[in-house]
Scaffold this motif. Structure first.
Motif, PDB file in Angstrom:
ATOM      1  N   LYS A   4       0.897  -1.326  -0.073  1.00  6.84           N
ATOM      2  CA  LYS A   4       0.039  -0.113  -0.048  1.00  6.84           C
ATOM      3  C   LYS A   4       0.937   1.372   0.134  1.00  6.84           C
ATOM      4  O   LYS A   4       0.161   2.457  -0.439  1.00  6.84           O
ATOM      5  CB  LYS A   4      -0.933  -0.021   1.288  1.00  6.84           C
ATOM      6  N   ASP A   5       2.026   1.352   0.491  1.00  7.19           N
ATOM      7  CA  ASP A   5       2.908   2.391   0.443  1.00  7.19           C
ATOM      8  C   ASP A   5       3.679   2.589  -1.140  1.00  7.19           C
ATOM      9  O   ASP A   5       4.125   3.715  -1.162  1.00  7.19           O
ATOM     10  CB  ASP A   5       4.192   2.068   1.196  1.00  7.19           C
ATOM     11  N   LEU A   6       3.338   1.782  -2.060  1.00  5.16           N
ATOM     12  CA  LEU A   6       3.811   2.023  -3.444  1.00  5.16           C
ATOM     13  C   LEU A   6       2.753   2.641  -3.982  1.00  5.16           C
ATOM     14  O   LEU A   6       1.765   2.005  -4.611  1.00  5.16           O
ATOM     15  CB  LEU A   6       4.508   0.895  -4.077  1.00  5.16           C
ATOM     16  N   LYS A   7       2.868   4.168  -4.414  1.00  2.00           N
ATOM     17  CA  LYS A   7       1.713   4.585  -5.209  1.00  2.00           C
ATOM     18  C   LYS A   7       1.872   4.398  -6.537  1.00  2.00           C
ATOM     19  O   LYS A   7       0.907   4.485  -7.448  1.00  2.00           O
ATOM     20  CB  LYS A   7       1.693   6.171  -4.856  1.00  2.00           C
ATOM     21  N   ASN A   8       3.010   4.621  -7.143  1.00  2.00           N
ATOM     22  CA  ASN A   8       3.364   4.569  -8.696  1.00  2.00           C
ATOM     23  C   ASN A   8       4.136   3.123  -9.271  1.00  2.00           C
ATOM     24  O   ASN A   8       4.696   3.421 -10.322  1.00  2.00           O
ATOM     25  CB  ASN A   8       4.045   5.796  -9.084  1.00  2.00           C
ATOM     26  N   ARG A   9       4.545   2.319  -8.262  1.00  2.00           N
ATOM     27  CA  ARG A   9       5.160   1.494  -8.834  1.00  2.00           C
ATOM     28  C   ARG A   9       4.394  -0.149  -8.529  1.00  2.00           C
ATOM     29  O   ARG A   9       3.571   0.134  -7.627  1.00  2.00           O
ATOM     30  CB  ARG A   9       6.350   1.323  -8.157  1.00  2.00           C
ATOM     31  N   VAL A  10       4.777  -1.248  -9.034  1.00  2.00           N
ATOM     32  CA  VAL A  10       4.432  -2.268  -8.861  1.00  2.00           C
ATOM     33  C   VAL A  10       5.353  -3.535  -8.524  1.00  2.00           C
ATOM     34  O   VAL A  10       6.359  -3.429  -9.447  1.00  2.00           O
ATOM     35  CB  VAL A  10       3.751  -2.865 -10.181  1.00  2.00           C
ATOM     36  N   PRO A  11       5.373  -4.032  -7.513  1.00  2.00           N
ATOM     37  CA  PRO A  11       6.720  -4.929  -7.039  1.00  2.00           C
ATOM     38  C   PRO A  11       6.427  -6.088  -7.757  1.00  2.00           C
ATOM     39  O   PRO A  11       5.243  -7.042  -8.053  1.00  2.00           O
ATOM     40  CB  PRO A  11       6.395  -5.289  -5.491  1.00  2.00           C
ATOM     41  N   ILE A  12       7.489  -6.811  -8.571  1.00  2.00           N
ATOM     42  CA  ILE A  12       7.361  -8.048  -9.205  1.00  2.00           C
ATOM     43  C   ILE A  12       8.458  -8.860  -8.594  1.00  2.00           C
ATOM     44  O   ILE A  12       9.415  -8.573  -8.173  1.00  2.00           O
ATOM     45  CB  ILE A  12       7.645  -7.578 -10.786  1.00  2.00           C
TER      46      ILE A  12
END
Length: 52
Positions: A4-12
């Motif tokens: 939820k702390d990543l606004k503009n990124r996606v963990p892969i």
């Protein structure tokens, strides 16, 4: 579950060649550019070279 702390990124998660990863890590350290930004640039260049 997405962070939820990543606004503009996606963990892969992915697996890459050991030698490529070692080179990427060393380059990141030498250039002070985070690996995630280097991956963004590499994917952008791939996209530009394949999408017409």
């Amino acid at each position: 579950m997405a962070r939820k702390d990543l606004k503009n990124r996606v963990p892969i998660g992915s697996a890459i060649d050991k030698e490529l990863y070692q080179w990427l890590k060393e380059y990141s350290n030498q250039s002070s550019v985070p690996i995630s930004k280097l991956l963004d640039k590499a994917i952008q260049l791939l996209k530009e070279s394949t999408v017409k």
